[in-house]
Design a protein around this motif. Structure first.
Motif, short mmCIF file in Angstrom:
data_model
loop_
_atom_site.label_atom_id
_atom_site.label_comp_id
_atom_site.label_asym_id
_atom_site.label_seq_id
_atom_site.Cartn_x
_atom_site.Cartn_y
_atom_site.Cartn_z
N ALA A 252 8.89 -6.13 6.64
CA ALA A 252 9.26 -4.74 6.40
C ALA A 252 8.03 -3.90 6.07
O ALA A 252 7.01 -4.41 5.59
CB ALA A 252 10.26 -4.64 5.25
N GLU A 253 8.15 -2.61 6.31
CA GLU A 253 7.17 -1.67 5.77
C GLU A 253 7.61 -1.35 4.35
O GLU A 253 8.73 -0.89 4.13
CB GLU A 253 7.13 -0.38 6.59
N VAL A 254 6.75 -1.63 3.38
CA VAL A 254 7.10 -1.40 1.98
C VAL A 254 6.03 -0.53 1.33
O VAL A 254 4.85 -0.86 1.37
CB VAL A 254 7.23 -2.73 1.19
N LEU A 255 6.47 0.58 0.75
CA LEU A 255 5.57 1.47 0.02
C LEU A 255 5.96 1.46 -1.44
O LEU A 255 7.13 1.63 -1.79
CB LEU A 255 5.65 2.89 0.58
N CYS A 256 4.96 1.27 -2.29
CA CYS A 256 5.19 1.10 -3.72
C CYS A 256 4.55 2.23 -4.50
O CYS A 256 3.40 2.59 -4.25
CB CYS A 256 4.58 -0.24 -4.13
N SER A 257 5.29 2.77 -5.46
CA SER A 257 4.75 3.91 -6.23
C SER A 257 4.12 3.46 -7.53
O SER A 257 4.53 2.49 -8.15
CB SER A 257 5.87 4.92 -6.54
N ARG A 258 3.10 4.18 -7.94
CA ARG A 258 2.54 4.12 -9.28
C ARG A 258 2.32 5.55 -9.75
O ARG A 258 2.40 6.49 -8.96
CB ARG A 258 1.19 3.36 -9.31
N ARG A 259 2.03 5.74 -11.02
CA ARG A 259 1.87 7.10 -11.53
C ARG A 259 0.54 7.73 -11.14
O ARG A 259 0.43 8.96 -11.08
CB ARG A 259 2.00 7.09 -13.06
N THR A 260 -0.48 6.89 -10.92
CA THR A 260 -1.79 7.42 -10.55
C THR A 260 -2.36 6.63 -9.39
O THR A 260 -2.00 5.47 -9.17
CB THR A 260 -2.78 7.36 -11.74
N LYS A 261 -3.28 7.25 -8.66
CA LYS A 261 -3.85 6.62 -7.47
C LYS A 261 -4.71 5.41 -7.79
O LYS A 261 -4.88 4.52 -6.96
CB LYS A 261 -4.70 7.65 -6.71
N ASP A 262 -5.29 5.37 -9.02
CA ASP A 262 -6.26 4.33 -9.33
C ASP A 262 -5.64 3.01 -9.76
O ASP A 262 -6.34 2.04 -10.01
CB ASP A 262 -7.22 4.82 -10.42
N LYS A 263 -4.31 2.94 -9.83
CA LYS A 263 -3.67 1.68 -10.24
C LYS A 263 -3.52 0.74 -9.05
O LYS A 263 -3.30 1.17 -7.91
CB LYS A 263 -2.31 1.96 -10.86
N LEU B 241 11.16 1.81 0.04
CA LEU B 241 10.39 2.46 -1.01
C LEU B 241 10.69 1.77 -2.33
O LEU B 241 11.86 1.58 -2.68
CB LEU B 241 10.74 3.95 -1.13
N VAL B 242 9.64 1.41 -3.04
CA VAL B 242 9.78 0.82 -4.37
C VAL B 242 9.26 1.83 -5.38
O VAL B 242 8.07 2.17 -5.38
CB VAL B 242 9.00 -0.50 -4.50
N PHE B 243 10.15 2.33 -6.21
CA PHE B 243 9.75 3.26 -7.26
C PHE B 243 9.48 2.47 -8.53
O PHE B 243 10.37 1.84 -9.10
CB PHE B 243 10.84 4.31 -7.51
N GLY B 244 8.20 2.48 -8.95
CA GLY B 244 7.80 1.72 -10.12
C GLY B 244 7.17 0.40 -9.73
O GLY B 244 7.84 -0.63 -9.68
N GLY B 245 5.88 0.44 -9.43
CA GLY B 245 5.19 -0.74 -8.94
C GLY B 245 4.60 -1.59 -10.04
O GLY B 245 3.42 -1.93 -10.01
N GLY B 246 5.40 -1.96 -11.02
CA GLY B 246 4.96 -2.85 -12.08
C GLY B 246 5.17 -4.30 -11.71
O GLY B 246 5.12 -4.67 -10.53
N PHE B 247 5.43 -5.13 -12.70
CA PHE B 247 5.54 -6.58 -12.51
C PHE B 247 6.61 -6.92 -11.47
O PHE B 247 6.35 -7.62 -10.49
CB PHE B 247 5.86 -7.22 -13.86
#
Length: 301
Positions: free
Chosen positions: A39-50, A19-25
């Protein structure tokens, strides 16, 4: 380029889920590398549209992560900065849930700003932090929160980050660069390829039980801003504005820009590169900028 980083590593062990919290640069680059390594990698952003949103995480809202996101997670990289109170958003919202996961490694991206001003001298992981800037004080507080969390946390301290789309080239081409002369002023840097590469290297070492608590991730050549801009300008055949003395230029700097010039330190990577045998993809800004130029040329085409 990411391909050069991929070729340095074996496939990650089967069942690796990150899990990556904060999918910025930095977060997105690490996520791409992790996926290329199987690997299975899931990345977070604050909103779905990013772009790059695999799951939504906004610590200002009382929303729990789904079982689909959390289930089976083995590793975490947190790139989210402190909140205005110096608290870590991920731990504040999810510590209890994360403590129930079979985690082998948690990387927390912090800043070498926690060392404060060393007057241009070298700092390493044994240097006592003495942050001057409020944002760096908050980072140090978050480091300590991760260290006390009971999770297998490792603190990754980063200096100035650059890479394709965020390098000296953009400021030169856009006419925004300034050649500021402050005698003795040095900045440390790291290319985004080496943030991702070093993080994977540390993750693999942690799988083997090798996990120093704090690691500096920086290149081999702390340099002046003028040296970097001059090198970049020559690569793209651009003229630069005249040099400005810091004494006068500082009067027109933003508070944020000025804060960077108030601190002067050289960041050592000896633990990472010699102690833990990580080989930098881009040992200095020259190598890193040449790689950025490839992307810049492709964008122009």
């Amino acid at each position: 380029m990411l391909e050069a980083v991929v070729n340095r590593f074996p496939k990650l062990p089967a069942g690796t889920k990150i899990l990556v919290f904060g999918g910025g640069f930095s977060g997105q680059h690490f996520a791409k590398l992790g996926r290329r390594l199987g690997a299975e990698v899931l990345c977070s952003r604050r909103t779905k549209d990013k772009i790059g949103t695999d799951f939504v995480f906004d610590s200002t809202k009382a929303e729990l992560l789904s079982d689909h996101v959390l289930s089976g997670t083995t590793h975490i990289l947190s790139c989210i900065p402190p909140d205005e109170n110096g608290q870590d958003p991920v731990l504040n919202s999810l510590k209890g849930f994360l403590q129930q996961l079979p985690l082998k490694w948690v990387g927390y991206l912090s800043t070498t700003g926690v060392y404060g001003d060393s007057k241009g001298e070298w700092v390493d992981e044994s240097t006592t932090p003495y942050p001057n800037q409020l944002r760096s004080k908050r980072r140090l507080e978050c480091e300590q929160q991760w260290q006390k969390s009971g999770l297998p946390a490792q603190i990754l301290r980063l200096p100035g980050i650059y890479g394709p789309g965020r390098s000296a080239f953009e400021s030169i081409i856009q006419g925004k660069c300034r050649l500021i002369n402050k005698p003795g002023q040095i900045f440390s840097r790291i290319h985004i390829d080496d943030i991702a590469g070093a993080a994977i290297h540390l993750l693999l070492l942690a799988n083997k039980g090798i996990k120093p608590e704090i690691i500096n991730i920086s290149d081999n050549l702390p340099s002046t801003n003028i040296d970097v801009l001059n090198f970049a300008a020559k690569l793209i055949n651009y003229s630069l504005p005249p040099e400005e003395e810091f004494e006068f230029a500082s009067a027109t700097m933003s508070p944020m820009a000025l804060s960077f010039w108030k601190e002067n330190r050289r960041v050592s990577n000896k633990l990472l590169c010699k102690g833990l045998n990580y080989s930098l993809v881009h040992p200095d800004y020259r190598s890193g900028l040449k790689e950025c130029l490839l992307t810049l040329n492709n964008d122009v085409k």
